[in-house]
Design an enzyme around this catalytic site. Sequence first.
Site, PDB file in Angstrom:
ATOM      1  N   CYS A 144      28.814  -8.063 -44.138  1.00 44.44           N
ATOM      2  CA  CYS A 144      27.482  -7.551 -44.486  1.00 44.44           C
ATOM      3  C   CYS A 144      26.714  -8.550 -45.342  1.00 44.44           C
ATOM      4  CB  CYS A 144      27.631  -6.211 -45.212  1.00 44.44           C
ATOM      5  SG  CYS A 144      26.068  -5.513 -45.726  1.00 44.44           S
ATOM      6  N   CYS A 147      24.614  -6.976 -48.101  1.00 45.85           N
ATOM      7  CA  CYS A 147      25.411  -6.580 -49.270  1.00 45.85           C
ATOM      8  C   CYS A 147      25.804  -7.795 -50.111  1.00 45.85           C
ATOM      9  CB  CYS A 147      26.704  -5.872 -48.850  1.00 45.85           C
ATOM     10  SG  CYS A 147      26.492  -4.648 -47.562  1.00 45.85           S
ATOM     11  N   ASP A 148      26.234  -8.865 -49.466  1.00 42.67           N
ATOM     12  CA  ASP A 148      26.903  -9.949 -50.194  1.00 42.67           C
ATOM     13  C   ASP A 148      26.156 -11.282 -50.214  1.00 42.67           C
ATOM     14  OD1 ASP A 148      29.019  -8.216 -50.652  1.00 42.67           O
ATOM     15  OD2 ASP A 148      29.999  -8.730 -48.771  1.00 42.67           O
TER      16      ASP A 148
END
Length: 325
Positions: A144, A147-148
């Site tokens: 992701c 997300c990261d």
Amino acid sequence: MEDFFNLDNLKEKYDLVIIGAGPAGLTAAIYAGRDLLNTLVLEKNFPGGQVSSTEFIENYPGFPKGITGSELGNLFCEQAVRFGVQIKYGQCKKLEVKNNYKYIYIENDRLIKAKAVIIAGGSQPKHLGVPGEEKFYGRGVSFCATCDGAFYKNKTVAVVGGGDAAIQEGTYLTRFAERVYIIHRRDALRASKGLQEKAFKNNKITFIWNSVVKEIAGENKVEQLTLYDKVKDKQSNLDVDGVFIYIGRFAETEAYKDLLELDDEGFINADESTKTNIEGIYAAGDIRVRKSNINQIVTATADGAVSAKLAENYIDDFSEITVKK
Ligand code: NAP
């Protein structure tokens, strides 16, 4: 929270059964519990879903300093339980409808009856299945970019895949990373032309063609990929700080395939209303077909709220169909 694995007080009948305790399922549970529906959430892994295994979340509203995935997952559970919802271990093996009631078959031949069901089992990213992939998950291996990605400011990352997701997320990662290698197993991308053009023009992206990842290696975190060029029949090493794997996703919908309409990839056919082809059965979150392909915690929680409100209306009007013998 009641003991998750203690199934002694599992009832045989509920107003609503929610399958999956991720953000979609737990949001549905919060709404349903607050509206005094007798509600059970079944989860086959651990409550919180994928969120609980995400290291740190910075894009969920209400947490300006960010929050760890496990903390957010626990808070979702706590909030649902506060409204009297039961969260129990169980995997739906089969779903049937008789006289308008829904029957959920779980382990050990146990059967639960409900007026309505919300399926919120999520989807999982496909894995490469190479050494190092599991070991370094959360330490350089990610599925992701949203997300990261922000953790890779001025760093070097690789993206594996050649579809829309890989190219879109690879391009997104150039906001942070100094260099993004896109590793694709062929010499042509599957992604749409528009996304391709944008990526080809981006001077932070380097394509590595005809190549597959053989191994992800490092000391305590990802440091190097071993690549194999299928055309040149040659192995090489690539130094990276992280690797994002985008080779498609799958939904576990085997238990529903005889009852519900699925798309070619196995996702449940339901639009923003979360309604499936069967009245009183809803599909919320990543498990349903989503044209935008934007699968985030907020999109899942939104689906959870919609499905719970529609299930509540359905339950209010519920009537058993008596089949004449
Ligand atoms: P996808 O279209 O199935 O692409 C998967 C990519 O990964 C393909 O390039 C495939 O290579 C490669 N791949 C598959 N297995 C592999 C393996 N074991 N090792 C190495 N490479 C592997 O999946 P997706 O990109 O996740 O997209 C899924 C759906 O969402 C698609 O319908 C897509 O159009 C849609 N989507 C749309 C957008 C958008 O419109 N902005 C964004 C994201 C996703 P091959 O090409 O050789 O098969």
